[in-house]
Design an enzyme around this catalytic site. Structure first.
Site, short mmCIF file in Angstrom:
data_model
loop_
_atom_site.label_atom_id
_atom_site.label_comp_id
_atom_site.label_asym_id
_atom_site.label_seq_id
_atom_site.Cartn_x
_atom_site.Cartn_y
_atom_site.Cartn_z
N ARG A 1 -19.82 -15.71 -18.31
CA ARG A 1 -18.68 -16.57 -17.95
C ARG A 1 -19.17 -17.86 -17.29
O ARG A 1 -18.63 -18.93 -17.53
CB ARG A 1 -17.70 -15.82 -17.02
CG ARG A 1 -16.43 -16.62 -16.76
CD ARG A 1 -15.37 -15.81 -16.03
NE ARG A 1 -15.80 -15.43 -14.69
CZ ARG A 1 -15.10 -14.66 -13.87
NH1 ARG A 1 -13.92 -14.18 -14.24
NH2 ARG A 1 -15.56 -14.35 -12.67
N LYS B 1 -14.15 -21.42 -14.42
CA LYS B 1 -14.18 -21.11 -12.99
C LYS B 1 -14.88 -22.28 -12.31
O LYS B 1 -16.08 -22.25 -12.04
CB LYS B 1 -14.90 -19.78 -12.77
CG LYS B 1 -14.53 -19.09 -11.48
CD LYS B 1 -14.98 -17.65 -11.49
CE LYS B 1 -14.97 -17.05 -10.10
NZ LYS B 1 -13.67 -17.01 -9.46
N GLU C 1 -1.19 -15.89 -12.89
CA GLU C 1 -2.07 -14.97 -12.17
C GLU C 1 -1.76 -15.08 -10.68
O GLU C 1 -0.86 -15.83 -10.30
CB GLU C 1 -3.54 -15.29 -12.46
CG GLU C 1 -3.95 -16.70 -12.05
CD GLU C 1 -5.41 -17.00 -12.32
OE1 GLU C 1 -6.21 -16.07 -12.45
OE2 GLU C 1 -5.75 -18.19 -12.38
N1 PXG Z 1 -8.14 -15.42 -10.92
C1 PXG Z 1 -8.72 -16.33 -10.11
C2 PXG Z 1 -8.10 -17.66 -9.97
C3 PXG Z 1 -9.91 -16.01 -9.42
O1 PXG Z 1 -10.48 -16.92 -8.65
C4 PXG Z 1 -9.84 -13.79 -10.41
C5 PXG Z 1 -8.68 -14.18 -11.07
C6 PXG Z 1 -10.40 -12.44 -10.67
O2 PXG Z 1 -11.54 -12.54 -11.51
P1 PXG Z 1 -12.74 -11.52 -11.43
O3 PXG Z 1 -13.72 -12.00 -12.44
O4 PXG Z 1 -13.25 -11.59 -10.02
O5 PXG Z 1 -12.21 -10.17 -11.75
C7 PXG Z 1 -10.49 -14.72 -9.58
C8 PXG Z 1 -11.77 -14.41 -8.86
C9 PXG Z 1 -11.94 -14.97 -2.64
C10 PXG Z 1 -12.24 -15.43 -4.03
O6 PXG Z 1 -12.62 -15.43 -1.71
C11 PXG Z 1 -11.80 -14.71 -5.11
C12 PXG Z 1 -12.07 -15.15 -6.42
C13 PXG Z 1 -12.75 -16.32 -6.56
C14 PXG Z 1 -13.18 -17.04 -5.46
C15 PXG Z 1 -12.94 -16.59 -4.18
O7 PXG Z 1 -11.03 -14.15 -2.48
N2 PXG Z 1 -11.57 -14.37 -7.43
#
Ligand code: PXG
Length: 292
Positions: free
Chosen positions: A52, A151, A184
Site C-alpha cells: 500500500r 495514505k 469511513e
Molecule cells: N481509514 C483511515 C482514514 C485510516 O487512517 C484506516 C481507515 C484503517 O486502515 P488499516 O490499514 O489500519 O486497517 C486508517 C488507518 C491513529 C491513526 O493514530 C490511525 C490510522 C492512521 C493514522 C493514525 O489512530 N488508521
C-alpha cells in the site's frame, strides 16, 4: 531510553532525528505513510502494508528511494532497535527538501523515515460493550480532489472530523462523502451486518483500502458469510443488525450506538464477535517474524 528513529540510512536517537523545515512533507503534507502493528514478534501484514505504501507513493509520483525488501528490513530493524516485540511502527516517505514553492521538481531527494513506539490501545470495555459513534459534519475529501486510497501525509480532512468527535465525547466519528454515502470513520473503516450479509463502503465511496478491512473481508468469505462492498447511507447504519469498525490500532471494534440510537440489540452481535476472534487469531500468524 531514547527512541531510535531511522532517517535516510541511519538510526538516530529521537532528539537527533530531525527533518528540515524545507521538507515538503512538513511544508505541504507532500508524502505518504503507513501505520503497522507488531504482535509478539510478528510484524502483522508487513507485505500488504509495504504494498500500500508503494502504491500510495506511485499515485503521487513519489519515487521511494529504497527497494521494497530493504524497506521491509528497515521496518523490522526499527522495532528491534526500540526493543519492541509488540508495538506500532510508522514508515514515512516525504517529497524531501525543496524551496518554499510547492513544485515537487525542486525536491531531488525523497526522505525515508521510520519511527516506532508502544501502542495505546482502545480500552477493553470497547471490545466487550462496543463504542458509540456519531456522524461528523466534515465530509470526506472527494476522490477527484484527493484519492482516498492514498495514505498521504494530508490528514487534515480526518483531523477536522476527529475534532468534532472529541467535542461530542464519543469513541469515533463516521464521515460521509460529498454525496451523503458513508465513506469511513476518521481513522477506521466501517462495516455493518444486515440480515446475515456483511457490508462495507467501496473505496470509491471514500474509504481507505484498510489492511484490517481486507483481512476481515477475507475472513468473512472463509466463514461463508456473504460480503458486499457497496454504497451505504446513514439509514443503513441506523437499521443495521450489527456494526463494527476496523483499523490497525482498533483491530475489530464493535459499535453499540450511532447518534444515540442503539445498533441492533445495543450489544456486540454474533458476527462481530466471530470476526473479532478470527482476526485476533490472524494476528498470531500473518506477517514477518522477528526476534530482538
Ligand atoms: N481509514 C483511515 C482514514 C485510516 O487512517 C484506516 C481507515 C484503517 O486502515 P488499516 O490499514 O489500519 O486497517 C486508517 C488507518 C491513529 C491513526 O493514530 C490511525 C490510522 C492512521 C493514522 C493514525 O489512530 N488508521
Amino acid at each position: 531510553m531514547a527512541r531510535q528513529v531511522y532517517i535516510d540510512g541511519e538510526f538516530l536517537p529521537e532528539e537527533d532525528a530531525k527533518i528540515s523545515i524545507f521538507d515538503h512533507g512538513f511544508l505541504y503534507g507532500d508524502g505518504v505513510f503507513e501505520g503497522i502493528r507488531s504482535y509478539e514478534g510478528l510484524v502483522f501484514c508487513l507485505d500488504e502494508h509495504i504494498d500500500r505504501l508503494y502504491k500510495s507513493a506511485r499515485a503521487i509520483a513519489l519515487e521511494v528511494p529504497i527497494p521494497r525488501d530493504e524497506f521491509a528490513d528497515v521496518i523490522v530493524e526499527t522495532l528491534r532497535r526500540n526493543s519492541l516485540l509488540s508495538g506500532y511502527v510508522r514508515p514515512i516517505v516525504t517529497r524531501g527538501c525543496g524551496d518554499l514553492g510547492l513544485d515537487p521538481r525542486k525536491c531531488p531527494k525523497p526522505s525515508v523515515i521510520v519511527a516506532a513506539d508502544k501502542l495505546t490501545l482502545y480500552p477493553e470495555e470497547f471490545y466487550r460493550d462496543g463504542l458509540e459513534v456519531t456522524f461528523v459534519s466534515t465530509r470526506r475529501n472527494i476522490p477527484d480532489a484527493l484519492p482516498p486510497q492514498v495514505k498521504s501525509l494530508n490528514y487534515l480532512n480526518n483531523i477536522l472530523g476527529r475534532l468534532e468527535v472529541n467535542r461530542m465525547g464519543v469513541g469515533e466519528g463516521i464521515m460521509l462523502n460529498a454525496l451523503g454515502f458513508i465513506a469511513e470513520a476518521t481513522a477506521d473503516n466501517v462495516f455493518i451486518v444486515k440480515e446475515g450479509v456483511l457490508k462495507t463502503p467501496t473505496t470509491s465511496s471514500g474509504a481507505l483500502p484498510g489492511i484490517t478491512r481486507s483481512c476481515v473481508l477475507e475472513l468473512a468469505r472463509e466463514e461463508g458469510i456473504p460480503v458486499e462492498e457497496t454504497e451505504l447511507t446513514p439509514y443503513d447504519l441506523y437499521a443495521a443488525d450489527e456494526c463494527f469498525l476496523t483499523g490497525t490500532g482498533a483491530e475489530v471494534v464493535p459499535v453499540r450506538a450511532v447518534e444515540g440510537r442503539p445498533v441492533g440489540t445495543g450489544r456486540p452481535g454474533p458476527m462481530t464477535r466471530k470476526l473479532i476472534e478470527k482476526f485476533r487469531n490472524l494476528t498470531k500468524s500473518r506477517g514477518r517474524r522477528y526476534e530482538l
